[in-house]
Design an enzyme around this catalytic site. Sequence first.
Site, PDB file in Angstrom:
ATOM      1  N   HIS A 214      -5.213 -16.804   4.769  1.00 54.67           N
ATOM      2  CA  HIS A 214      -4.091 -16.732   5.518  1.00 54.67           C
ATOM      3  C   HIS A 214      -4.420 -15.603   6.866  1.00 54.67           C
ATOM      4  CE1 HIS A 214      -1.409 -15.577   1.951  1.00 54.67           C
ATOM      5  NE2 HIS A 214      -2.535 -16.144   1.190  1.00 54.67           N
ATOM      6  N   CYS A 245       2.247 -10.711   3.045  1.00 55.65           N
ATOM      7  CA  CYS A 245       0.577 -10.460   2.535  1.00 55.65           C
ATOM      8  C   CYS A 245       0.996  -9.102   1.715  1.00 55.65           C
ATOM      9  CB  CYS A 245      -0.764  -9.782   3.759  1.00 55.65           C
ATOM     10  SG  CYS A 245      -1.805  -9.481   2.946  1.00 55.65           S
ATOM     11  N   ASN A 254       0.075 -17.538   5.221  1.00 54.10           N
ATOM     12  CA  ASN A 254      -0.292 -18.561   5.957  1.00 54.10           C
ATOM     13  C   ASN A 254      -0.998 -18.892   7.265  1.00 54.10           C
ATOM     14  OD1 ASN A 254       0.701 -19.196   2.408  1.00 54.10           O
ATOM     15  ND2 ASN A 254      -1.339 -19.645   2.523  1.00 54.10           N
TER      16      ASN A 254
HETATM   17 ZN   LIG Z   1      -2.268 -17.974  -0.371  1.00 48.38          ZN
END
Ligand SMILES: [Zn+2]
Length: 314
Positions: A214, A245, A254
């Site tokens: 990420h 997130c 990502n």
């Molecule tokens: Zn992920």
Amino acid sequence: MSDDIDVLVHEVGPRDGLQSIETIFPTQAKLEWIRSQAAAGIPQIQVGSFVRPDLLPQMADSADVVKEAVKIPGLIVSALVPNLKGAQNAIAAGAHQLGVVMSVSEAHNKSNITRSVEESLEEFRKIVEYRIDVESDRTTVISGGLATSFGCTISGLVPVRDVMKRAEQLLARGADRLSVADTVGFANPRQVKDLFDELFRTVGDNIPVGAHFHDTRGLGLANAFAAVEAGVRELDSCLGGLGGCPYAPGASGNIVTEDLVFMLEAMGMKTGVDLDALLQTRELMEGYLKGEPTQGTFHKAGPPLGFVPATIVA
Ligand SMILES: [Zn+2]
């Protein structure tokens, strides 16, 4: 992995991206995205997650999406599964690869999937056993996921030896491959290189190993480069960096597929992907969003003068 590519780019947007945004893509929109991106040369796409629909309504149509996606010639269709029930449904739908979720961090595993790590390992064993029971030819690839391998929002540092121990335990229970994830965006490139060096020393070079990063703190592509330097040849990414997130509101999701493909191709590593076609898929996907932000820089700047991709587009 196909001989024509050096690094397998595994698009996870229809799962990791869509599960963390408000917009619910209709099944047809997901399939348009998947078909378009497969046509651009992306070899593998994670198209859904077999979780309870009341927990993740965005993923409620995963079986339908898998059933259609597996008709696309040459595409490897993967799906995330949290437990045996999900694995049974994913195998019934025809998924080529199952990503089974487990956190290295005990605290994260408990809060995320309400199980101890030992219980997750036992569930993993049952999934492998089920696959053996229903498939005499064992065609479905079962990937053992190691979430929070680089840090955890609850317990902070995750010792490398814990990652190695869980990797060995997954392999002992029949994992065909491993997926090492920086689930919460804590990793830095030095840490990534060191961890994958240690992992290849521990499990050898014959087990396919994927990495999942990420870009929460802006180090996503640097971490991807470090993983490639260590020998990783499968990377997860998300078109337009869609999603966020859950642990850091407003943070990006990502690593961005088109930026990753550009980096790899510029370094002389073939991905099999046509960057122009990929940008068209990005536009198509963005057309369905309802205000969610996307990320990335390659689509703004385009290729530098004289850029020659490693992949020859027919
Ligand atoms: Zn992920």
